[in-house]
Design a protein around this motif. Sequence first.
Motif, mmCIF file in Angstrom:
data_model
loop_
_atom_site.group_PDB
_atom_site.id
_atom_site.type_symbol
_atom_site.label_atom_id
_atom_site.label_comp_id
_atom_site.label_asym_id
_atom_site.label_seq_id
_atom_site.Cartn_x
_atom_site.Cartn_y
_atom_site.Cartn_z
ATOM 1 N N THR A 16 17.268 41.130 -84.423
ATOM 2 C CA THR A 16 18.348 40.194 -84.107
ATOM 3 C C THR A 16 18.976 39.639 -85.372
ATOM 4 O O THR A 16 20.208 39.585 -85.495
ATOM 5 C CB THR A 16 17.825 39.047 -83.214
ATOM 6 O OG1 THR A 16 17.323 39.612 -81.998
ATOM 7 C CG2 THR A 16 18.919 38.055 -82.883
ATOM 8 N N SER A 17 18.154 39.257 -86.318
ATOM 9 C CA SER A 17 18.671 38.764 -87.593
ATOM 10 C C SER A 17 19.481 39.849 -88.302
ATOM 11 O O SER A 17 20.547 39.576 -88.865
ATOM 12 C CB SER A 17 17.518 38.306 -88.483
ATOM 13 O OG SER A 17 17.989 37.890 -89.733
ATOM 14 N N TYR A 19 21.199 42.244 -86.953
ATOM 15 C CA TYR A 19 22.494 42.371 -86.289
ATOM 16 C C TYR A 19 23.394 41.171 -86.578
ATOM 17 O O TYR A 19 24.580 41.320 -86.871
ATOM 18 C CB TYR A 19 22.316 42.536 -84.774
ATOM 19 C CG TYR A 19 21.608 43.812 -84.378
ATOM 20 C CD1 TYR A 19 22.005 45.046 -84.877
ATOM 21 C CD2 TYR A 19 20.526 43.793 -83.513
ATOM 22 C CE1 TYR A 19 21.351 46.218 -84.527
ATOM 23 C CE2 TYR A 19 19.863 44.957 -83.150
ATOM 24 C CZ TYR A 19 20.286 46.170 -83.669
ATOM 25 O OH TYR A 19 19.641 47.329 -83.315
ATOM 26 N N PHE A 26 25.543 46.620 -84.644
ATOM 27 C CA PHE A 26 24.948 46.407 -83.329
ATOM 28 C C PHE A 26 24.973 47.663 -82.455
ATOM 29 O O PHE A 26 24.087 47.885 -81.663
ATOM 30 C CB PHE A 26 25.647 45.260 -82.598
ATOM 31 C CG PHE A 26 24.959 44.888 -81.318
ATOM 32 C CD1 PHE A 26 23.751 44.201 -81.330
ATOM 33 C CD2 PHE A 26 25.494 45.248 -80.091
ATOM 34 C CE1 PHE A 26 23.094 43.867 -80.156
ATOM 35 C CE2 PHE A 26 24.845 44.923 -78.908
ATOM 36 C CZ PHE A 26 23.652 44.224 -78.949
ATOM 37 N N SER A 46 10.411 38.038 -86.071
ATOM 38 C CA SER A 46 11.543 37.378 -85.417
ATOM 39 C C SER A 46 12.367 36.558 -86.398
ATOM 40 O O SER A 46 13.240 35.804 -85.992
ATOM 41 C CB SER A 46 11.042 36.497 -84.268
ATOM 42 O OG SER A 46 10.088 35.580 -84.744
ATOM 43 N N CYS A 52 17.850 32.441 -84.589
ATOM 44 C CA CYS A 52 18.191 33.715 -83.955
ATOM 45 C C CYS A 52 18.008 33.666 -82.442
ATOM 46 O O CYS A 52 18.384 34.607 -81.746
ATOM 47 C CB CYS A 52 17.350 34.843 -84.551
ATOM 48 S SG CYS A 52 17.711 35.164 -86.279
ATOM 49 N N THR A 54 15.306 33.972 -80.492
ATOM 50 C CA THR A 54 14.567 35.143 -80.045
ATOM 51 C C THR A 54 13.068 34.932 -80.219
ATOM 52 O O THR A 54 12.638 34.000 -80.882
ATOM 53 C CB THR A 54 15.024 36.404 -80.806
ATOM 54 O OG1 THR A 54 14.464 37.549 -80.194
ATOM 55 C CG2 THR A 54 14.645 36.366 -82.270
ATOM 56 N N GLU A 58 10.900 39.835 -77.486
ATOM 57 C CA GLU A 58 12.333 40.148 -77.324
ATOM 58 C C GLU A 58 12.837 41.037 -78.453
ATOM 59 O O GLU A 58 13.712 41.881 -78.236
ATOM 60 C CB GLU A 58 13.143 38.850 -77.274
ATOM 61 C CG GLU A 58 12.921 38.068 -76.007
ATOM 62 C CD GLU A 58 13.530 36.681 -76.032
ATOM 63 O OE1 GLU A 58 13.833 36.171 -74.935
ATOM 64 O OE2 GLU A 58 13.700 36.088 -77.121
ATOM 65 N N GLU A 59 12.286 40.867 -79.642
ATOM 66 C CA GLU A 59 12.688 41.718 -80.758
ATOM 67 C C GLU A 59 12.263 43.170 -80.522
ATOM 68 O O GLU A 59 12.999 44.097 -80.816
ATOM 69 C CB GLU A 59 12.088 41.202 -82.073
ATOM 70 C CG GLU A 59 12.650 39.885 -82.540
ATOM 71 C CD GLU A 59 14.080 39.980 -82.997
ATOM 72 O OE1 GLU A 59 14.980 40.119 -82.148
ATOM 73 O OE2 GLU A 59 14.300 39.918 -84.208
ATOM 74 N N GLU A 62 14.522 44.622 -78.017
ATOM 75 C CA GLU A 62 15.792 44.946 -78.672
ATOM 76 C C GLU A 62 15.723 46.330 -79.309
ATOM 77 O O GLU A 62 16.647 47.137 -79.178
ATOM 78 C CB GLU A 62 16.120 43.884 -79.731
ATOM 79 C CG GLU A 62 17.487 44.014 -80.331
ATOM 80 C CD GLU A 62 18.609 43.755 -79.346
ATOM 81 O OE1 GLU A 62 19.656 44.419 -79.474
ATOM 82 O OE2 GLU A 62 18.448 42.912 -78.438
#
Length: 121
Positions: A16-17, A19, A26, A46, A52, A54, A58-59, A62
């Motif tokens: 997430t970070s 992106y 992404f 994370s 973020c 998250t 969840e990471e 992703e």
Amino acid sequence: MKKVSDTNIAFDVAPTSNYLTGVTAFNTIHPAVKMIDHKIQVTVGSDDPIQCNTTLPEEIVELLHHGLEPRDVYEITENSIRQFKRWEVFKLGPEQNFDLTNQYNILCSKKAKWIIGQNGY
């Protein structure tokens, strides 16, 4: 990538970070997926969970959405165990380290199965 794989260095990624900061586009396969395909050790973090918005599971999800294979989730947790053990061996004696690593191994295995099961993979 073979040269990096041979070094046994692990790369900690925070999808997430990556992106949000533009390090990774992404709409592309995350570089961690390619690294895993080339037998490079990858762990997942994370980064800043509050900023973020998250969590660690969840990471991993992703990465599953961006090309990670479900079978690789366990490998990521094993890499985390190896890296965790490298750091903890400096803090604890051998008996405590062995016990702690076994507990962490069981936790990671259960977590990997839960992440995959909860997300339909």
